[in-house]
Design a protein around this motif. Structure first.
Motif, PDB file in Angstrom:
ATOM      1  N   PHE A  90      51.099  -2.234 -96.527  1.00  0.00           N
ATOM      2  CA  PHE A  90      52.300  -3.062 -96.438  1.00  0.00           C
ATOM      3  C   PHE A  90      51.994  -4.551 -96.617  1.00  0.00           C
ATOM      4  O   PHE A  90      50.870  -5.008 -96.377  1.00  0.00           O
ATOM      5  CB  PHE A  90      52.984  -2.858 -95.082  1.00  0.00           C
ATOM      6  CG  PHE A  90      53.417  -1.442 -94.823  1.00  0.00           C
ATOM      7  CD1 PHE A  90      54.440  -0.867 -95.566  1.00  0.00           C
ATOM      8  CD2 PHE A  90      52.802  -0.673 -93.839  1.00  0.00           C
ATOM      9  CE1 PHE A  90      54.840   0.436 -95.335  1.00  0.00           C
ATOM     10  CE2 PHE A  90      53.191   0.624 -93.601  1.00  0.00           C
ATOM     11  CZ  PHE A  90      54.215   1.191 -94.343  1.00  0.00           C
ATOM     12  N   VAL A  95      58.237  -8.598 -89.506  1.00  0.00           N
ATOM     13  CA  VAL A  95      58.489  -7.184 -89.239  1.00  0.00           C
ATOM     14  C   VAL A  95      57.169  -6.408 -89.224  1.00  0.00           C
ATOM     15  O   VAL A  95      56.948  -5.529 -88.384  1.00  0.00           O
ATOM     16  CB  VAL A  95      59.451  -6.594 -90.284  1.00  0.00           C
ATOM     17  CG1 VAL A  95      59.587  -5.083 -90.105  1.00  0.00           C
ATOM     18  CG2 VAL A  95      60.810  -7.262 -90.191  1.00  0.00           C
ATOM     19  N   PHE A  96      56.289  -6.747 -90.143  1.00  0.00           N
ATOM     20  CA  PHE A  96      54.983  -6.093 -90.209  1.00  0.00           C
ATOM     21  C   PHE A  96      54.216  -6.277 -88.897  1.00  0.00           C
ATOM     22  O   PHE A  96      53.657  -5.314 -88.355  1.00  0.00           O
ATOM     23  CB  PHE A  96      54.177  -6.678 -91.379  1.00  0.00           C
ATOM     24  CG  PHE A  96      52.749  -6.207 -91.430  1.00  0.00           C
ATOM     25  CD1 PHE A  96      52.422  -4.997 -92.009  1.00  0.00           C
ATOM     26  CD2 PHE A  96      51.728  -6.973 -90.878  1.00  0.00           C
ATOM     27  CE1 PHE A  96      51.110  -4.562 -92.053  1.00  0.00           C
ATOM     28  CE2 PHE A  96      50.412  -6.550 -90.914  1.00  0.00           C
ATOM     29  CZ  PHE A  96      50.099  -5.328 -91.505  1.00  0.00           C
ATOM     30  N   LEU A  99      55.794  -4.144 -86.092  1.00  0.00           N
ATOM     31  CA  LEU A  99      55.481  -2.730 -86.260  1.00  0.00           C
ATOM     32  C   LEU A  99      53.995  -2.446 -86.026  1.00  0.00           C
ATOM     33  O   LEU A  99      53.624  -1.392 -85.497  1.00  0.00           O
ATOM     34  CB  LEU A  99      55.885  -2.267 -87.663  1.00  0.00           C
ATOM     35  CG  LEU A  99      57.398  -2.245 -87.948  1.00  0.00           C
ATOM     36  CD1 LEU A  99      57.663  -1.887 -89.402  1.00  0.00           C
ATOM     37  CD2 LEU A  99      58.100  -1.248 -87.020  1.00  0.00           C
ATOM     38  N   SER A 141      59.481   4.065 -93.202  1.00  0.00           N
ATOM     39  CA  SER A 141      59.272   2.715 -93.734  1.00  0.00           C
ATOM     40  C   SER A 141      60.265   2.356 -94.831  1.00  0.00           C
ATOM     41  O   SER A 141      60.575   1.175 -95.032  1.00  0.00           O
ATOM     42  CB  SER A 141      57.842   2.575 -94.267  1.00  0.00           C
ATOM     43  OG  SER A 141      57.603   3.495 -95.330  1.00  0.00           O
ATOM     44  N   PHE A 144      63.148   0.240 -93.674  1.00  0.00           N
ATOM     45  CA  PHE A 144      62.915  -1.120 -93.178  1.00  0.00           C
ATOM     46  C   PHE A 144      63.047  -2.083 -94.347  1.00  0.00           C
ATOM     47  O   PHE A 144      62.132  -2.245 -95.162  1.00  0.00           O
ATOM     48  CB  PHE A 144      61.525  -1.246 -92.550  1.00  0.00           C
ATOM     49  CG  PHE A 144      61.268  -0.270 -91.423  1.00  0.00           C
ATOM     50  CD1 PHE A 144      62.291   0.105 -90.563  1.00  0.00           C
ATOM     51  CD2 PHE A 144      60.009   0.276 -91.227  1.00  0.00           C
ATOM     52  CE1 PHE A 144      62.060   1.001 -89.538  1.00  0.00           C
ATOM     53  CE2 PHE A 144      59.764   1.165 -90.210  1.00  0.00           C
ATOM     54  CZ  PHE A 144      60.803   1.541 -89.358  1.00  0.00           C
ATOM     55  N   ASN A 146      63.022  -5.226 -94.488  1.00  0.00           N
ATOM     56  CA  ASN A 146      62.143  -6.401 -94.450  1.00  0.00           C
ATOM     57  C   ASN A 146      60.657  -6.036 -94.415  1.00  0.00           C
ATOM     58  O   ASN A 146      59.816  -6.848 -94.036  1.00  0.00           O
ATOM     59  CB  ASN A 146      62.474  -7.256 -93.229  1.00  0.00           C
ATOM     60  CG  ASN A 146      63.873  -7.835 -93.308  1.00  0.00           C
ATOM     61  OD1 ASN A 146      64.330  -8.204 -94.392  1.00  0.00           O
ATOM     62  ND2 ASN A 146      64.565  -7.898 -92.178  1.00  0.00           N
ATOM     63  N   LEU A 147      60.337  -4.797 -94.766  1.00  0.00           N
ATOM     64  CA  LEU A 147      58.942  -4.362 -94.833  1.00  0.00           C
ATOM     65  C   LEU A 147      58.691  -3.793 -96.215  1.00  0.00           C
ATOM     66  O   LEU A 147      59.274  -2.780 -96.592  1.00  0.00           O
ATOM     67  CB  LEU A 147      58.649  -3.292 -93.772  1.00  0.00           C
ATOM     68  CG  LEU A 147      57.214  -2.767 -93.732  1.00  0.00           C
ATOM     69  CD1 LEU A 147      56.254  -3.857 -93.266  1.00  0.00           C
ATOM     70  CD2 LEU A 147      57.095  -1.547 -92.820  1.00  0.00           C
TER      71      LEU A 147
END
Length: 734
Positions: A90, A95-96, A99, A141, A144, A146-147
């Motif tokens: 990623f 966000v990363f 998570l 994923s 998401f 924003n990921l």
């Protein structure tokens, strides 16, 4: 502030570093630093892994989990894999990070839960928490927004340029262009894939680090890989290409785990690696098909399934077999092997409840196991004892009366502490030459020593019993006298070990702890052996001086003065402790060294040493490695050190490690014998001399010698010298 610094230095840093090395089943700083560095060849992945590790370690420590497991990296290595994996897949961002921290926390929770659940069965959880935690992020994923998935791995040259500029990029390209064979290239890429990379330089650095840290592990990685490679070609599978994450890493990790971590390295562990690799291939093929339906990569899940299943398979054995499970984990296959090899015979006292000969003086074995007269079938593991004269006759002048026999009416003693479980005391003695077949065992005493461990003493003389049912007896206490009752044509003592208190139960093969064997050369000490028919044997009589001098009890403090290398006099203090498992050890707080020992009343011996090999405690460990607590001027005690403890020639040991699982041509030998005493009987002062030598193909080269002087029930002085060092330490009360 100081407490926080100490916690960080003693717990947090070791836990973080071991999180890297434990991926390859080590607690080794060199390997950890190499892995830490190569993870940063992908900077985002390296930083993500480090953040995940530190987060997990800090949370686990603050929550009060087991500090030992924490320091070993057990709770945090899965978080490291999650971090590296997420940093590889990623793009970084807010966000990363969120998570990443959640996935690290999930891996910690799963590690603790699986440790408790599988640990009850003696099983590891391996990388299952990593796989589940990564799936937890990977599967949803796509939802998401924003990921995003990264493109860095496609343009890895740009990453190298960003890290080290043109110089590093040129270096990587040079390595990648080296004319390696296809097999070597795939092997190195497989090593790098364990930390989510796919380049030769990472694989080379890991391979070199493994070679320096452990020759056996390096050999296992090659064995596992080559077996998988040729099996893939044999069955015509495209696994021979070993595509990136899933393939090569699983084989290599299975080989390391099975061949040198969960089992003692040997030809049998290597054989099982060769057998399990094809099985792992089938598991991978199955999961490859399955993953097309669930749209999730299986990562190292095949490795975890195969290893956990195989370890459980071994645990369920009734007998240990030739493949030996590692009981004490040292996080090094060499240390595991050399510790096991050195202790397999000398630590038999830990495996057996000690039994001693049931008589005083010298007796003769007239019938041994599977004897030609009565010791047959289920009753074959029994021994008959008699007394003989110089002509091997059991009687004096005539044999017409029981009183003519030397052993008749002689004391019979308890072979160990226990409770009288059963006895018979009403059967008259036979006339010599006649037998009582109706009451086969005659008068007996059965003693319970442990659950499922009883001894039976048979053919005793009625009316001579000194115990009754339910009495507690001490080892060496007279329980009755030798007779001629039951199926006994002449007076003798029948002895057997059994699992039940029933008269004449099925016998068990069981050794005596210590006894002396008398022959033409004199006396020989036998340890945890069974006497043979025709042997003349007697009990070991401990010396009060030796017993008292080596009777180290928890709470005791020992002080010694000695001259240091700088010629200055120094006082060192040792304390005696017992750990949670009641294992005793000498501890030197100044050098943070510990020497574990056993004192069973007949023998004192060290079992392991941890700490500074320049300390005085290590010198004492070498000098008094094994000491018989009895004075016999003719008896020399021999033993073997674990090879990794004696590091005189590192190059020789380095080369020896490659063949050690198959054949050990090097041995570190120890011997000790009394050289002087002020009296041959119950001496008040004794001097012992010990030697250390390294054996190469049975040719021994002396490496050092020591001396111990005992008096006043203490160790008054000990010394040790080799080609570079001479140390003399004397007891002091100051």
């Amino acid at each position: 502030m100081r407490d926080s610094f100490n916690i960080f230095r003693k717990i947090i840093i070791p836990a973080a570093l071991n999180s890297y090395s434990v991926i390859f089943f080590f607690n080794n700083r060199l390997l950890a630093l190499v892995l830490l560095i190569v993870t940063f060849f992908n900077p985002v992945a390296g930083l993500s892994g480090l953040i995940a590790v530190l987060t997990t370690v800090l949370v686990a420590y603050s929550m009060g989990f087991d500090n030992l497991k924490l320091k070993q990296g057990i709770y945090s290595f899965n978080a490291l894999l999650v971090g590296i994996g997420m940093g590889t897949v990623f793009e970084p961002g807010i966000v990363f990070i969120v998570l990443l921290l959640l996935a690290a926390l999930a891996s910690l929770i799963l590690s603790v839960i699986l440790s408790g659940w599988l640990g009850k069965y003696g099983l590891p959880f391996l990388s299952i928490p990593f796989v589940i935690s990564f799936w937890l992020i990977l599967l949803p994923s796509g939802q998401f927004a924003n990921l995003g998935l990264t493109q860095r791995n496609v343009f890895w040259m740009n990453e190298m340029y960003a890290v080290g500029g043109k110089t590093l990029l040129d270096f990587f390209q040079t390595i990648e262009s080296l004319p390696f064979s296809q097999m070597v290239i795939v092997y190195l890429r497989s090593l790098s894939s364990i930390i989510f990379q796919d380049n030769l330089i990472t694989g080379m650095l890991i391979a070199i680090a493994l070679l320096l840290v452990s020759r056996i592990t390096f050999l296992l990685t090659v064995t596992g890989f080559v077996t998988a490679y040729f099996f893939a070609h044999l069955i015509g599978s495209d696994m021979a290409s070993f595509s990136f994450y899933n393939i090569g890493a699983n084989y290599i990790l299975v080989a390391i785990a099975v061949g040198g971590f969960f089992s003692i390295p040997s030809r049998y562990s290597f054989l099982w690696v060769v057998l399990l690799i094809p099985l792992t291939s089938l598991v991978i093929l199955f999961m490859t098909k399955l993953s097309t339906y669930i749209q999730l990569p299986f990562f190292s899940l095949p490795f975890s399934i195969v290893v956990i299943s195989f370890v459980y398979f071994l645990i369920l054995r009734i007998k240990p077999g030739r493949l030996v499970l590692t009981q004490i984990q040292n996080y090094s296959p060499e240390v595991n092997l050399y510790s096991y090899t050195g202790s397999v015979n000398r630590l038999r006292g830990v495996q057996y409840f000690p039994l001693y000969l049931p008589f005083w003086g010298e007796w003769f074995v007239s019938q041994g196991y599977d004897g030609k007269y009565t010791h047959k079938g289920e009753w074959g593991s029994a021994i008959d004892f008699v007394l003989v004269d110089g002509k091997n006759k059991t009687y004096d002048v005539s044999s017409s009366s029981c009183e003519d026999y030397y052993c008749y009416n002689k004391p019979v003693i308890a072979p160990a502490d226990g409770i009288i479980a059963e006895l018979v005391d009403y059967i008259d003695d036979n006339e010599p030459g006649k037998v009582n077949s109706n009451q086969n065992w005659g008068n007996i005493i059965i003693i319970k020593h442990l659950n499922n461990l009883y001894t039976q003493l048979s053919h005793l003389k009625t009316g001579t019993f000194r115990v009754k049912k339910g009495d507690f007896v001490r080892q060496g206490e007279i329980v009755a006298y030798c007779g001629n009752s039951g199926r006994s044509p002449e007076p003798h003592l029948h002895f057997q070990v059994q699992a039940t208190p029933l008269q004449g139960a099925k016998t068990l093969s069981y050794p005596f702890a210590y006894y002396l064997l008398k022959n033409n050369e004199g006396l020989n000490l036998c340890s945890f052996r069974t006497p043979l028919e025709g042997d003349t044997i007697l009990n070991v009589e401990p010396s009060s001086l030796l017993k008292e001098a080596f009777d180290f009890q928890p709470g005791m403090v020992l002080k010694f003065k000695y001259n240091t290398a700088e010629r200055s006099e120094k006082t060192i203090i040792w304390e005696v402790f017992a750990d949670a498992y009641n294992y005793k050890y000498l501890y030197c707080s100044e050098t943070q060294s510990a020497a574990y020992f056993v004192n069973d009343g007949t023998m004192f011996y060290f079992t392991s040493f941890y700490g500074d090999q320049k300390s005085l405690l290590y010198t004492f460990y070498l000098t008094a490695y094994k000491v018989l607590l009895a004075y016999y001027s003719s008896i020399e005690i021999d033993d073997l050190f674990p090879l990794h403890i004696i590091r005189k020639n590192r190059i020789s040991l380095f080369l020896h490690d490659f063949v050690a699982p198959f054949y050990q041509y090097m041995k570190a030998k120890y011997s000790i014998r009394p050289v002087w005493a002020d009296s041959p009987v119950n001496p008040a002062k004794i001097r012992l001399a010990s030697k250390i030598g390294i054996s190469y193909f049975h040719s021994v080269r002396e490496e050092g010698s020591g001396e111990i002087i005992l008096s006043d029930n203490h160790i008054e002085e000990f010394s040790f010298k080799n080609t570079t060092t001479t140390i003399c330490a004397k007891r002091t009360d100051i």
